[in-house]
Write a protein that holds these residues in place. Structure first.
Motif, PDB file in Angstrom:
ATOM      1  N   LEU A 190       0.824  -1.213   0.000  1.00  0.00           N
ATOM      2  CA  LEU A 190       0.000   0.000   0.000  1.00  0.00           C
ATOM      3  C   LEU A 190       0.859   1.266   0.000  1.00  0.00           C
ATOM      4  O   LEU A 190       0.535   2.247  -0.684  1.00  0.00           O
ATOM      5  N   VAL A 226      -4.039  -5.979  -6.430  1.00  0.00           N
ATOM      6  CA  VAL A 226      -5.142  -5.217  -5.838  1.00  0.00           C
ATOM      7  C   VAL A 226      -4.606  -4.142  -4.890  1.00  0.00           C
ATOM      8  O   VAL A 226      -5.051  -2.986  -4.913  1.00  0.00           O
ATOM      9  N   LEU A 227      -3.633  -4.501  -4.061  1.00  0.00           N
ATOM     10  CA  LEU A 227      -3.093  -3.537  -3.107  1.00  0.00           C
ATOM     11  C   LEU A 227      -2.305  -2.430  -3.798  1.00  0.00           C
ATOM     12  O   LEU A 227      -2.442  -1.248  -3.452  1.00  0.00           O
ATOM     13  N   GLY A 237      -4.871  -0.488  -5.926  1.00  0.00           N
ATOM     14  CA  GLY A 237      -5.748   0.224  -5.005  1.00  0.00           C
ATOM     15  C   GLY A 237      -5.044   1.397  -4.356  1.00  0.00           C
ATOM     16  O   GLY A 237      -5.615   2.489  -4.223  1.00  0.00           O
ATOM     17  N   LEU A 256      -4.749   4.241  -6.879  1.00  0.00           N
ATOM     18  CA  LEU A 256      -6.008   4.964  -7.081  1.00  0.00           C
ATOM     19  C   LEU A 256      -6.344   5.847  -5.879  1.00  0.00           C
ATOM     20  O   LEU A 256      -6.810   6.984  -6.039  1.00  0.00           O
ATOM     21  N   ILE A 257      -6.100   5.328  -4.664  1.00  0.00           N
ATOM     22  CA  ILE A 257      -6.376   6.121  -3.460  1.00  0.00           C
ATOM     23  C   ILE A 257      -5.452   7.336  -3.400  1.00  0.00           C
ATOM     24  O   ILE A 257      -5.892   8.461  -3.123  1.00  0.00           O
TER      25      ILE A 257
END
Length: 310
Positions: free
Chosen positions: A38, A164-165, A168, A171-172
């Protein structure tokens, strides 16, 4: 003087080879991996918000092409020189056409400790390089037929934990922008090197365990696990130079090209090419290439980039 982060990796390898009981609890390792992925994605997303996506299109196309190219180069070498079975050669080629998030994180820490800036949208290129080699590996192993379970393959490729991480986080970070990310900086920015140190400690222990898989093809895999990254780094350096990346960006792209996946690709190969021996792939990627890149490769790629930039 060695970076303390690297010394954590050395400690992990030493503990593993000496058969110490040292291991991170599974839940802690899972958390460390999630935070690390992340953090990389968020940082890239924040920088992505600062520039138009259209300007990055040539780089995106170039790294996808490079992923295809590296896997296609590795396959005949493994098949002819290594005399590996078709499925094993295809699986290993996919690992080496893809990328290692852990190696990327070490390269980021390496450049940060030397205050060498680089293009912050590199996590986007990292995500893009995960995919093409997996598709090449599946096609090389099986060809394209009605029996290919493309639904399962695409699900594993695009919805695997790592993708996904990373995506994701991108995008965040892109949606939140620099101001929105400020409250999260204590965890995802300030603690990045500490999280990376714990990750490398566990990776060192896992690496030591994979060294036992080098029995039958040991000598060849050791040679391949060192020579292939060096060749790939030359390709990555040349690509970065042609794209006009900075010195730091060239080091990062060379490192990505030289790295080998040990998260996304093994999962995809397990589903799509179950007859391939995962021990061979992980022994080469995790037992040889990962420690080579962490301990020796990244400084070599820095020297390559410096030479390329005159």
């Amino acid at each position: 003087m060695l970076d303390p982060v690297i010394l954590f990796f050395v400690l992990g390898i030493s503990a593993g080879l000496l058969r110490s009981e040292l291991r991170l609890p599974a839940a802690v390792y899972e958390l460390v991996t999630i935070v690390l992925l992340l953090a990389i994605g968020l940082k890239g997303g924040v920088e992505l918000a600062k520039q138009p996506l259209g300007q990055l299109l040539p780089q995106m196309v170039a790294v996808v092409t490079m992923g295809f190219f590296l896997a296609l180069i590795a396959f005949p070498v493994l098949r002819k020189l290594g005399r590996l079975q078709r499925a094993d050669a295809a699986s290993i080629a996919a690992h080496y056409g893809s990328v290692s998030v852990g190696t990327y994180a070490v390269a980021v820490a390496y450049l940060g400790s030397r205050q060498v800036p680089f293009e912050e949208h590199m996590p986007l290129l990292l995500v893009l390089m995960e995919v093409p080699a997996i598709l090449v590996g599946i096609i090389l192993a099986r060809g394209v037929s009605r029996s290919t379970k493309w639904g399962s393959v695409l699900h594993e490729v695009f919805l695997g934990k790592g993708i996904v991480l990373l995506l994701g986080g991108l995008l965040i970070g892109w949606a939140a922008g620099p101001d929105g990310m400020t409250p999260l900086e204590p965890l995802f920015v300030d603690l990045f090197k500490g999280i990376l140190a714990l990750f490398l400690l566990e990776m060192g222990i896992i690496t030591a365990a994979q060294l036992t898989g080098l029995r039958r093809y040991g000598l060849f895999l050791v040679g391949f696990g060192v020579v292939m990254p060096l060749f790939s780094a030359v390709v990555g350096t040349a690509t970065a130079y042609l794209l006009g990346l900075s010195l730091g960006g060239t080091v990062i792209l060379a490192t990505l090209a030289a790295s080998a996946s040990y998260i996304a690709v093994p999962a995809a190969m397990r589903i799509s090419v179950p007859e391939a021996n995962p021990t061979l792939s992980l022994a080469a990627a995790l037992g040889i290439t990962f420690p080579f890149n962490v301990l020796f490769g990244i400084p070599i790629y820095h020297a390559m980039a410096t030479l390329a930039h005159g």
